[in-house]
Motif scaffolding. Structure first.
Motif, PDB file in Angstrom:
ATOM      1  N   MET A   1       0.855  -1.201   0.000  1.00  0.00           N
ATOM      2  CA  MET A   1       0.000   0.000   0.000  1.00  0.00           C
ATOM      3  C   MET A   1       0.882   1.238   0.000  1.00  0.00           C
ATOM      4  SD  MET A   1      -2.821   1.163   2.824  1.00  0.00           S
ATOM      5  CE  MET A   1      -3.556   2.781   2.765  1.00  0.00           C
ATOM      6  N   MET A   2       0.703   2.090  -1.009  1.00  0.00           N
ATOM      7  CA  MET A   2       1.485   3.317  -1.093  1.00  0.00           C
ATOM      8  C   MET A   2       0.881   4.389  -0.182  1.00  0.00           C
ATOM      9  SD  MET A   2       3.977   2.754  -3.172  1.00  0.00           S
ATOM     10  CE  MET A   2       4.501   4.378  -3.692  1.00  0.00           C
ATOM     11  N   THR A   3       1.743   5.312   0.254  1.00  0.00           N
ATOM     12  CA  THR A   3       1.265   6.402   1.087  1.00  0.00           C
ATOM     13  C   THR A   3       0.225   7.237   0.344  1.00  0.00           C
ATOM     14  OG1 THR A   3       1.916   8.427   2.241  1.00  0.00           O
ATOM     15  CG2 THR A   3       3.224   7.807   0.334  1.00  0.00           C
ATOM     16  N   ALA A   4      -0.734   7.761   1.101  1.00  0.00           N
ATOM     17  CA  ALA A   4      -1.745   8.654   0.524  1.00  0.00           C
ATOM     18  C   ALA A   4      -1.214  10.078   0.396  1.00  0.00           C
ATOM     19  CB  ALA A   4      -2.996   8.643   1.398  1.00  0.00           C
ATOM     20  N   PHE A   5      -0.018  10.322   0.943  1.00  0.00           N
ATOM     21  CA  PHE A   5       0.541  11.677   0.970  1.00  0.00           C
ATOM     22  C   PHE A   5       1.716  11.737   0.001  1.00  0.00           C
ATOM     23  CE2 PHE A   5      -1.423  10.827   5.046  1.00  0.00           C
ATOM     24  CZ  PHE A   5      -2.269  11.916   5.182  1.00  0.00           C
ATOM     25  N   ARG A   6       1.541  12.551  -1.031  1.00  0.00           N
ATOM     26  CA  ARG A   6       2.549  12.650  -2.070  1.00  0.00           C
ATOM     27  C   ARG A   6       2.284  13.918  -2.877  1.00  0.00           C
ATOM     28  NH1 ARG A   6       0.277  11.307  -6.898  1.00  0.00           N
ATOM     29  NH2 ARG A   6       2.227  10.700  -7.897  1.00  0.00           N
ATOM     30  N   GLY A   7       3.223  14.243  -3.750  1.00  0.00           N
ATOM     31  CA  GLY A   7       3.000  15.330  -4.696  1.00  0.00           C
ATOM     32  C   GLY A   7       3.306  16.704  -4.127  1.00  0.00           C
ATOM     33  N   ILE A   8       2.573  17.692  -4.586  1.00  0.00           N
ATOM     34  CA  ILE A   8       2.780  19.092  -4.216  1.00  0.00           C
ATOM     35  C   ILE A   8       1.779  19.478  -3.130  1.00  0.00           C
ATOM     36  CG2 ILE A   8       2.875  21.456  -5.064  1.00  0.00           C
ATOM     37  CD1 ILE A   8       5.032  19.490  -6.182  1.00  0.00           C
ATOM     38  N   VAL A   9       2.322  19.849  -1.974  1.00  0.00           N
ATOM     39  CA  VAL A   9       1.499  20.172  -0.804  1.00  0.00           C
ATOM     40  C   VAL A   9       1.957  21.531  -0.261  1.00  0.00           C
ATOM     41  CG1 VAL A   9       0.653  19.395   1.440  1.00  0.00           C
ATOM     42  CG2 VAL A   9       1.332  17.705  -0.296  1.00  0.00           C
ATOM     43  N   PRO A  10       1.468  22.641  -0.817  1.00  0.00           N
ATOM     44  CA  PRO A  10       1.935  23.953  -0.366  1.00  0.00           C
ATOM     45  C   PRO A  10       1.569  24.236   1.091  1.00  0.00           C
ATOM     46  CG  PRO A  10       0.845  24.106  -2.493  1.00  0.00           C
ATOM     47  CD  PRO A  10       0.546  22.742  -1.955  1.00  0.00           C
ATOM     48  N   ALA A 187       6.621   8.795   3.560  1.00  0.00           N
ATOM     49  CA  ALA A 187       6.740   9.838   2.537  1.00  0.00           C
ATOM     50  C   ALA A 187       7.684  10.939   3.018  1.00  0.00           C
ATOM     51  CB  ALA A 187       5.373  10.434   2.221  1.00  0.00           C
ATOM     52  N   ALA A 188       8.805  11.096   2.314  1.00  0.00           N
ATOM     53  CA  ALA A 188       9.754  12.163   2.628  1.00  0.00           C
ATOM     54  C   ALA A 188       9.555  13.306   1.648  1.00  0.00           C
ATOM     55  CB  ALA A 188      11.179  11.640   2.559  1.00  0.00           C
ATOM     56  N   PHE A 189       9.198  14.477   2.168  1.00  0.00           N
ATOM     57  CA  PHE A 189       8.972  15.675   1.369  1.00  0.00           C
ATOM     58  C   PHE A 189      10.123  16.658   1.570  1.00  0.00           C
ATOM     59  CE2 PHE A 189       4.697  14.058   1.865  1.00  0.00           C
ATOM     60  CZ  PHE A 189       4.021  14.446   0.715  1.00  0.00           C
ATOM     61  N   ALA A 196      14.148  21.436  -5.690  1.00  0.00           N
ATOM     62  CA  ALA A 196      13.210  20.323  -5.582  1.00  0.00           C
ATOM     63  C   ALA A 196      13.455  19.286  -6.660  1.00  0.00           C
ATOM     64  CB  ALA A 196      11.772  20.840  -5.659  1.00  0.00           C
ATOM     65  N   ASP A 197      13.994  19.708  -7.795  1.00  0.00           N
ATOM     66  CA  ASP A 197      14.259  18.750  -8.869  1.00  0.00           C
ATOM     67  C   ASP A 197      15.221  17.661  -8.424  1.00  0.00           C
ATOM     68  OD1 ASP A 197      16.316  20.640  -8.702  1.00  0.00           O
ATOM     69  OD2 ASP A 197      16.587  20.826 -10.867  1.00  0.00           O
ATOM     70  N   GLY A 198      16.266  18.040  -7.694  1.00  0.00           N
ATOM     71  CA  GLY A 198      17.209  17.056  -7.193  1.00  0.00           C
ATOM     72  C   GLY A 198      16.590  16.115  -6.183  1.00  0.00           C
ATOM     73  N   ALA A 199      15.713  16.640  -5.335  1.00  0.00           N
ATOM     74  CA  ALA A 199      15.039  15.804  -4.345  1.00  0.00           C
ATOM     75  C   ALA A 199      14.125  14.792  -5.019  1.00  0.00           C
ATOM     76  CB  ALA A 199      14.243  16.675  -3.376  1.00  0.00           C
ATOM     77  N   LEU A 200      13.416  15.230  -6.052  1.00  0.00           N
ATOM     78  CA  LEU A 200      12.527  14.322  -6.776  1.00  0.00           C
ATOM     79  C   LEU A 200      13.332  13.240  -7.499  1.00  0.00           C
ATOM     80  CD1 LEU A 200       9.981  16.917  -8.197  1.00  0.00           C
ATOM     81  CD2 LEU A 200       9.553  15.246  -6.382  1.00  0.00           C
ATOM     82  N   GLY A 206       7.451  14.142  -2.599  1.00  0.00           N
ATOM     83  CA  GLY A 206       6.856  15.375  -3.073  1.00  0.00           C
ATOM     84  C   GLY A 206       7.556  16.594  -2.522  1.00  0.00           C
ATOM     85  N   VAL A 207       6.903  17.741  -2.675  1.00  0.00           N
ATOM     86  CA  VAL A 207       7.468  19.035  -2.326  1.00  0.00           C
ATOM     87  C   VAL A 207       6.439  19.823  -1.528  1.00  0.00           C
ATOM     88  CG1 VAL A 207       8.649  21.077  -3.232  1.00  0.00           C
ATOM     89  CG2 VAL A 207       8.652  18.962  -4.566  1.00  0.00           C
ATOM     90  N   VAL A 208       6.918  20.525  -0.496  1.00  0.00           N
ATOM     91  CA  VAL A 208       6.068  21.419   0.298  1.00  0.00           C
ATOM     92  C   VAL A 208       6.640  22.826   0.129  1.00  0.00           C
ATOM     93  CG1 VAL A 208       5.044  21.860   2.562  1.00  0.00           C
ATOM     94  CG2 VAL A 208       5.656  19.518   1.907  1.00  0.00           C
ATOM     95  N   PRO A 209       6.316  23.494  -0.993  1.00  0.00           N
ATOM     96  CA  PRO A 209       6.969  24.761  -1.336  1.00  0.00           C
ATOM     97  C   PRO A 209       6.130  25.980  -0.961  1.00  0.00           C
ATOM     98  CG  PRO A 209       5.880  23.860  -3.276  1.00  0.00           C
ATOM     99  CD  PRO A 209       5.484  22.987  -2.101  1.00  0.00           C
TER     100      PRO A 209
END
Length: 306
Positions: A1-10, A187-189, A196-200, A206-209
C-alpha cells in the motif's frame, strides 16, 4: 500500500486585511487557487502560515476555514506548533477536533532536548493522535536538526508517516531517502523550493513549497514531469521557479526581516494576482512597501503570472 501523501502540498499562507484581521475570504480564494492549480494536498498552520504569530483562536479559525474551503478535495495536513510534548498534545486535542488528515510536528524547541528526548516526543505524539504523524525538520525555527538516525528508526517502526524536510541539509535528506526506500507507506517531502528537482530525482515523495502558494501549477507540472521521467522538463520548470523565487529578495534588507521578506514576497505576488486583498503581515512583521511591490511585480510579470 502506497502512502496517501505525495506530490505538491503547499504550506498555506494566512491572509490578513489591511487592518490586520484574518481575511477568510482571501483564504478561501487562495485554497481554490491551489486546488485549481492541481496540488495534491494543503499544509495548514505551518511556518508559511505565520503560525507562531497566530493566537489559538486564530489558528482554530484558519484551520476551520481551510477545511471548509478544501471540502475534501485534497488531504489537509495540520501543523502542531508548540514547544514541548505536553503542549503539542494539548494543541492536537484542540485543532484536530476541528479536522485534518495528518499532523505535522517539529522537534521540541526552547527546551534543550537530546536525541532520546526527541525520539520520545514523536512516539508520544503518534500514540496520542489518531492521524498519521509527519516530522517537520526545520532547525532555522527550532534550532535543532532532527537526528537522522532517529528519523530512520521512527520510520521503520511505523511511528512516522513521513518527514517534511526544511533543514537545507541535502546530504542528510538523501540519506533519509536511501534508508527509507523500502517503506512504501513513508513519505519524505522536501521544503526546498529551488532544488526540488534534485530531491525528486532522489526519490522524494513530493514538495512542500512556500512559493507553491504563488505558482502551484508550476510545481505540479514539475512533479508530473518527474513522475514521467521527463527530467529535461523538470529542470526547465525548476529553473523558471527559481527565477520566480527571486520575489523573496524584493524587500529592503534592514527594513524588513528575512522571514517577513520571504512571506511578504509571496503575499505581495498573490495580492498583485488578485487572489488575496492585502499583503499585510502578522505583527510585528513588516509588509512590503510600494517600491518593493513594484520589484515583485516586475518578476511576476516576467514569469508570466500577471
Amino acid at each position: 500500500m502506497m502512502t496517501a501523501f505525495r506530490g505538491i502540498v503547499p504550506p498555506l499562507l494566512t491572509p490578513r486585511t489591511v487592518g490586520g484581521e484574518l481575511d477568510l475570504d482571501s483564504l478561501n480564494r487562495l485554497v481554490n487557487h491551489l486546488i485549481d492549480g492541481g496540488v495534491h494536498g494543503i499544509f495548514a498552520l505551518g511556518s508559511s502560515g505565520e503560525t507562531p504569530y497566530l493566537t489559538s483562536a486564530e489558528r482554530d479559525r484558519v484551520l476551520a476555514a481551510t477545511i471548509e474551503a478544501t471540502a475534501g478535495r485534497v488531504p489537509v495536513m495540520v501543523g502542531l506548533n508548540e514547544q514541548s510534548t505536553a503542549r503539542v498534545l494539548d494543541e492536537a486535542d484542540r485543532v484536530l477536533a476541528i479536522g485534518g488528515d495528518a499532523a505535522v510536528v517539529t522537534t521540541p524547541y526552547y527546551a534543550l532536548s537530546d536525541s532520546a528526548e526527541i525520539e520520545h516526543h514523536f512516539r508520544a505524539v503518534a500514540e496520542h493522535v489518531d492521524v498519521p504523524v509527519f516530522a517537520y525538520d526545520i532547525p532555522v525555527r527550532t534550532h535543532q536538526k532532527l537526528p537522522l538516525d532517529v528519523a530512520i528508526r521512527l520510520a521503520h517502526d511505523g511511528v512516522l508517516a513521513g518527514v517534511k524536510d526544511s533543514s537545507g541539509d541535502d546530504i542528510s535528506f538523501r540519506q533519509l531517502l536511501l534508508d527509507t526506500k523500502g517503506l512504501p507507506e513513508f513519505a519524505a517531502f522536501t521544503g526546498h523550493e529551488v532544488v526540488a528537482d534534485g530531491a525528486l530525482l532522489g526519490g522524494a515523495a513530493g514538495v512542500v513549497p512556500g512559493l507553491g502558494n504563488v505558482d502551484p501549477a508550476g510545481y505540479v507540472r514539475m512533479f508530473d514531469a518527474a513522475q514521467a521521467g521527463d527530467w529535461a522538463t523538470v529542470a526547465s520548470e525548476q529553473d523558471r521557479l527559481a527565477r520566480l523565487f527571486r520575489i523573496v529578495l524584493a524587500a529592503t534588507p534592514g527594513r524588513v526581516s528575512a522571514g517577513a521578506a520571504g512571506l511578504g514576497g509571496f503575499k505581495t505576488a498573490l495580492q498583485l494576482m488578485g487572489i488575496i486583498e492585502s499583503n499585510r503581515m502578522s505583527e510585528p512583521l513588516v509588509q512590503l512597501d510600494e517600491d518593493e511591490t513594484e520589484a515583485v511585480r516586475e518578476i511576476v510579470t516576467t514569469e508570466e503570472l500577471l
